[in-house]
Design a protein around this motif. Structure first.
Motif, PDB file in Angstrom:
ATOM      1  N   LEU A 179     -21.305  11.145   3.200  1.00 45.45           N
ATOM      2  CA  LEU A 179     -20.136  10.575   3.858  1.00 45.45           C
ATOM      3  C   LEU A 179     -18.893  10.962   3.071  1.00 45.45           C
ATOM      4  N   HIS A 180     -17.781  11.229   3.778  1.00 50.07           N
ATOM      5  CA  HIS A 180     -16.586  11.744   3.126  1.00 50.07           C
ATOM      6  C   HIS A 180     -15.442  10.741   3.152  1.00 50.07           C
ATOM      7  N   LEU A 181     -14.924  10.465   1.958  1.00 55.70           N
ATOM      8  CA  LEU A 181     -13.838   9.505   1.757  1.00 55.70           C
ATOM      9  C   LEU A 181     -12.629  10.238   1.186  1.00 55.70           C
ATOM     10  N   ASN A 182     -11.532  10.230   1.915  1.00 60.29           N
ATOM     11  CA  ASN A 182     -10.277  10.822   1.444  1.00 60.29           C
ATOM     12  C   ASN A 182      -9.469   9.724   0.756  1.00 60.29           C
ATOM     13  N   TRP A 183      -9.403   9.782  -0.574  1.00 59.22           N
ATOM     14  CA  TRP A 183      -8.778   8.690  -1.301  1.00 59.22           C
ATOM     15  C   TRP A 183      -7.274   8.659  -1.051  1.00 59.22           C
ATOM     16  N   PRO A 184      -6.728   7.500  -0.680  1.00 55.66           N
ATOM     17  CA  PRO A 184      -5.280   7.404  -0.424  1.00 55.66           C
ATOM     18  C   PRO A 184      -4.473   7.783  -1.666  1.00 55.66           C
ATOM     19  N   ALA A 185      -3.487   8.627  -1.473  1.00 59.55           N
ATOM     20  CA  ALA A 185      -2.693   9.112  -2.608  1.00 59.55           C
ATOM     21  C   ALA A 185      -1.938   7.977  -3.279  1.00 59.55           C
ATOM     22  N   MET A 186      -1.925   8.022  -4.609  1.00 55.53           N
ATOM     23  CA  MET A 186      -1.139   7.048  -5.366  1.00 55.53           C
ATOM     24  C   MET A 186       0.352   7.309  -5.167  1.00 55.53           C
ATOM     25  N   LEU A 187       1.140   6.273  -5.256  1.00 55.57           N
ATOM     26  CA  LEU A 187       2.591   6.399  -5.162  1.00 55.57           C
ATOM     27  C   LEU A 187       3.168   6.387  -6.570  1.00 55.57           C
ATOM     28  N   ILE A 188       3.914   7.418  -6.904  1.00 56.68           N
ATOM     29  CA  ILE A 188       4.434   7.578  -8.264  1.00 56.68           C
ATOM     30  C   ILE A 188       5.941   7.385  -8.261  1.00 56.68           C
ATOM     31  N   GLU A 189       6.414   6.482  -9.102  1.00 59.31           N
ATOM     32  CA  GLU A 189       7.857   6.247  -9.233  1.00 59.31           C
ATOM     33  C   GLU A 189       8.541   7.488  -9.801  1.00 59.31           C
ATOM     34  N   THR A 190       9.683   7.825  -9.231  1.00 55.41           N
ATOM     35  CA  THR A 190      10.409   9.009  -9.687  1.00 55.41           C
ATOM     36  C   THR A 190      11.407   8.694 -10.788  1.00 55.41           C
ATOM     37  N   GLY A 191      11.682   7.417 -11.024  1.00 59.11           N
ATOM     38  CA  GLY A 191      12.619   7.045 -12.084  1.00 59.11           C
ATOM     39  C   GLY A 191      14.058   6.958 -11.610  1.00 59.11           C
ATOM     40  N   ASN A 192      14.279   7.051 -10.303  1.00 56.47           N
ATOM     41  CA  ASN A 192      15.645   6.933  -9.781  1.00 56.47           C
ATOM     42  C   ASN A 192      16.191   5.525 -10.003  1.00 56.47           C
ATOM     43  N   ALA A 193      17.475   5.428 -10.270  1.00 54.65           N
ATOM     44  CA  ALA A 193      18.093   4.121 -10.516  1.00 54.65           C
ATOM     45  C   ALA A 193      18.013   3.246  -9.275  1.00 54.65           C
ATOM     46  N   THR A 194      18.132   3.876  -8.106  1.00 57.93           N
ATOM     47  CA  THR A 194      18.063   3.138  -6.847  1.00 57.93           C
ATOM     48  C   THR A 194      16.688   3.361  -6.214  1.00 57.93           C
ATOM     49  N   PRO A 195      15.846   2.324  -6.165  1.00 57.77           N
ATOM     50  CA  PRO A 195      14.503   2.488  -5.590  1.00 57.77           C
ATOM     51  C   PRO A 195      14.580   2.934  -4.135  1.00 57.77           C
ATOM     52  N   ASP A 196      13.659   3.798  -3.751  1.00 57.49           N
ATOM     53  CA  ASP A 196      13.576   4.257  -2.369  1.00 57.49           C
ATOM     54  C   ASP A 196      12.994   3.124  -1.524  1.00 57.49           C
ATOM     55  N   PRO A 197      13.755   2.620  -0.545  1.00 58.64           N
ATOM     56  CA  PRO A 197      13.250   1.500   0.276  1.00 58.64           C
ATOM     57  C   PRO A 197      11.982   1.854   1.037  1.00 58.64           C
ATOM     58  N   ARG A 198      11.752   3.160   1.258  1.00 57.23           N
ATOM     59  CA  ARG A 198      10.558   3.570   1.982  1.00 57.23           C
ATOM     60  C   ARG A 198       9.312   3.436   1.116  1.00 57.23           C
ATOM     61  N   LEU A 199       9.520   3.412  -0.212  1.00 60.27           N
ATOM     62  CA  LEU A 199       8.386   3.360  -1.127  1.00 60.27           C
ATOM     63  C   LEU A 199       7.595   2.072  -0.965  1.00 60.27           C
ATOM     64  N   ARG A 200       8.323   0.960  -0.772  1.00 64.33           N
ATOM     65  CA  ARG A 200       7.643  -0.325  -0.609  1.00 64.33           C
ATOM     66  C   ARG A 200       6.769  -0.317   0.644  1.00 64.33           C
TER      67      ARG A 200
END
Length: 439
Positions: A179-200
Motif C-alpha cells: 500500500l502506498h502512502l504519500n506523506w503530507p509535506a511539512m510546512l517550513i517557516e521562511t523567517g519572514n517578519a510578517t507571517p504568511d496568512p496562507r501558512l496557517r
C-alpha cells in the motif's frame, strides 16, 4: 457520401501501409523445449560472476546456472552466446508504466483516483499491456515492474508484473503486495517578519489530513481483528499491513518527514515499511538502520537536494547506503519514458563507489527482496523463473549495452519496438558511404 469500391480499396491500402511497429509485438508462446545458453559470462545478480558459463531452463524455470563444464546438454537446445553476458531481468520499482499513455487525454490516465484516501484501489486492473512504451523498455533489459498508483494521501495497492503478456491477469507476478502512502509535506517557516496568512490554513489542512490518516489506520487495525459487522472494502484492503503480508511504502524525501512518518504509523502495528524517494536518506541513515527500513532511492540522476550537499551526492548515495548496511533498490522515479534508462542509473552508481555487481543487484536481487519476490526472480539461480537477459556488452553501460535476446519465464520475447524501427528507417535514409557522401 456514397461508399464505392474505389473508397474501400483506398482505405484497405491505407491500413496495409501502417508499419509493423504500430502494434506491440505479440507475447511469446510458452516455452516448449529445454534451452541452454552457453559460453557467456554469467552475472548471477547476487555478486557472483561465472566466466564461460552456461544457463539452462525448462518449463520456464532455471535448471542449471554455473560453469559450462558442468552442464548436461542432453535434450537441450543449445544456443551459443560466447563472448556475451547473461544477467537477471532487471526490475523497476515505483512505476506508472501502462497506467498513463497520453498526458492530455484524461481517459488514458489511470494512475490516480479521485479523493485522498483510496486503499482499496488496485493499480494492476488498469494496466495496459499494449502500451507502446513497454517494448522500448524491454529492449534495455527491464523485464519486470512494480505498478504504483499515485495521488492523494493513500493511493492504493501496487502489484508486480512481467512485461510480456496479453492482459493484466497474465502479467501478474505478485498482486497487491503493498500500500502506498504519500506523506503530507511539512510546512517550513521562511523567517519572514510578517507571517504568511496562507501558512496557517495549510497547517490546519495538513493536521486534518493526519487526523484522517490516524483514524483510517485505527479503524483498519480494528477491522483486521474481526471486530466489525459489515464489509468495508477500504479497511479490508489494509488488513495485510497489520500482519506483515503487505508492505507500506511511504513516499517521502525530506529527512524530518521520513522520521515523522515512520513514528506516526508504527504504533498501529505496521510491520514492513519501505521508504520511497528518500532524497535525504543519508541524513537519517541511523534512523533507517535502527528501524530496519528498506529504501527505494529515486534520485541518482538528479541535482543535490540541498545547497550544502556535494554536487555528486545523488550519484554516490547508493554506495553510501550500501556501506551503511541499509537495504536499497534504485528506480527512475515515475517517468515512464525514463524506465529504459534503469540499467544506466545503476551504472552511474557503479561509477561513484558501488561495485559493478552490487550496482546490478540494486536493480535486480535487491529490488526483488524489497518487493518480496526474491524466491522467483532477481537472480539467475536454479529453481527461479527463467527471466533473464543476454547482452553483447555491459548491460549497465550506455555505450555498450546491446541486448541480443531476452527471456521471461523461459519465453523468448520479441525485442522489436518503435524506436528501433525509426532508427533503422532514418539510418537507411542518411546512410553515409565509404567516401563520406550521404546516399
Amino acid at each position: 457520401m456514397k461508399i464505392t469500391k474505389r473508397y474501400i480499396a483506398a482505405f484497405a491500402a491505407l491500413l496495409l501501409s501502417v508499419p509493423a511497429w504500430a502494434q506491440v509485438p505479440a507475447p511469446a508462446a510458452k516455452q516448449s523445449k529445454p534451452v541452454l545458453l552457453k559460453g557467456a559470462t554469467l552475472h548471477v545478480g547476487n555478486g557472483t560472476v561465472v566466466e564461460n558459463a552456461a544457463v539452462g531452463f525448462d518449463n520456464g524455470k532455471i535448471t542449471y546456472a554455473g560453469p559450462q563444464s558442468g552442464a548436461n546438454l542432453n535434450g537441450y537446445e543449445v544456443v551459443d552466446v560466447t563472448g556475451q553476458h547473461i544477467y537477471p531481468g532487471l526490475i523497476h520499482t515505483n512505476s506508472s508504466l501502462g497506467l498513463n499513455e497520453i498526458e492530455s487525454v484524461r481517459a488514458t490516465i489511470d494512475w490516480r483516483e479521485v479523493g485522498d484516501f483510496n486503499p482499496n484501489v488496485r493499480s494492476v486492473v488498469a494496466y495496459n499491456t499494449d502500451s507502446d512504451i513497454i517494448p522500448t523498455i524491454r529492449a534495455n533489459g527491464v523485464l519486470m515492474t512494480q505498478l504504483t498508483p499515485i495521488g492523494g494521501t493513500v493511493s492504493g495497492s501496487s502489484s508486480i508484473v512481467q512485461l510480456d503478456a496479453w492482459n493484466w491477469e497474465d502479467a501478474i507476478v505478485k498482486a497487491d503486495e503493498g500500500l502506498h502512502l504519500n506523506w503530507p509535506a511539512m510546512l517550513i517557516e521562511t523567517g519572514n517578519a510578517t507571517p504568511d496568512p496562507r501558512l496557517r490554513g495549510r497547517a490546519e489542512a495538513r493536521e486534518e489530513t493526519l487526523n484522517q490518516l490516524a483514524k483510517l489506520l485505527r479503524d483498519g487495525a480494528v477491522y483486521k481483528s474481526g471486530k466489525h459487522d459489515s464489509e468495508n472494502l477500504k479497511l479490508a484492503a489494509m488488513a495485510g499491513l497489520f500482519d506483515g503480508t503487505k508492505k507500506l511504502y511511504i513516499h517521502a524525501n525530506y529527512g524530518k518527514e521520513i522520521i515523522e512518518a515512520v513514528n506516526f504509523v508504527k504504533p498501529y502495528g505496521i510491520k514492513d515499511i519501505v521508504i520511497v524517494g528518500a532524497r535525504d536518506a543519508m541524513a537519517v541513515v541511523d534512523f533507517l538502520k535502527a528501524n530496519n527500513l528498506s529504501v527505494i532511492y529515486s534520485g541518482v540522476h538528479a541535482l543535490p537536494g540541498r545547497s550544502e550537499d556535494d554536487v555528486d551526492m545523488p550519484y554516490k548515495t547508493p554506495y553510501l547506503l550500501h556501506k551503511a548496511g541499509v537495504p536499497f533498490a534504485l528506480d527512475y522515479d515515475l517517468s515512464i519514458h525514463g524506465i529504459r534508462n534503469l540499467p544506466f542509473i545503476a551504472g552511474t552508481a557503479a561509477a561513484y563507489g558501488l561495485d559493478k555487481e552490487q550496482a546490478l543487484a540494486s536493480v535486480s536481487l535487491n529490488a526483488a527482496k524489497i518487493l518480496g519476490i526474491e524466491k522467483q526472480a532477481g537472480s539467475v539461480e536454479v529453481g527461479k523463473d527463467a527471466t533473464l537477459v543476454v547482452s553483447a556488452g555491459d548491460l549497465l553501460d550506455m555505450r555498450t549495452n546491446n541486448v541480443t535476446s531476452a527471456f521471461i519465464q523461459g519465453r523468448k520475447i520479441d525485442l522489436n519496438n518503435k524506436q528501433k524501427f525509426l532508427y533503422d528507417k532514418f539510418d537507411n535514409k542518411y546512410k553515409i558511404d565509404t567516401k563520406g557522401v550521404v546516399n
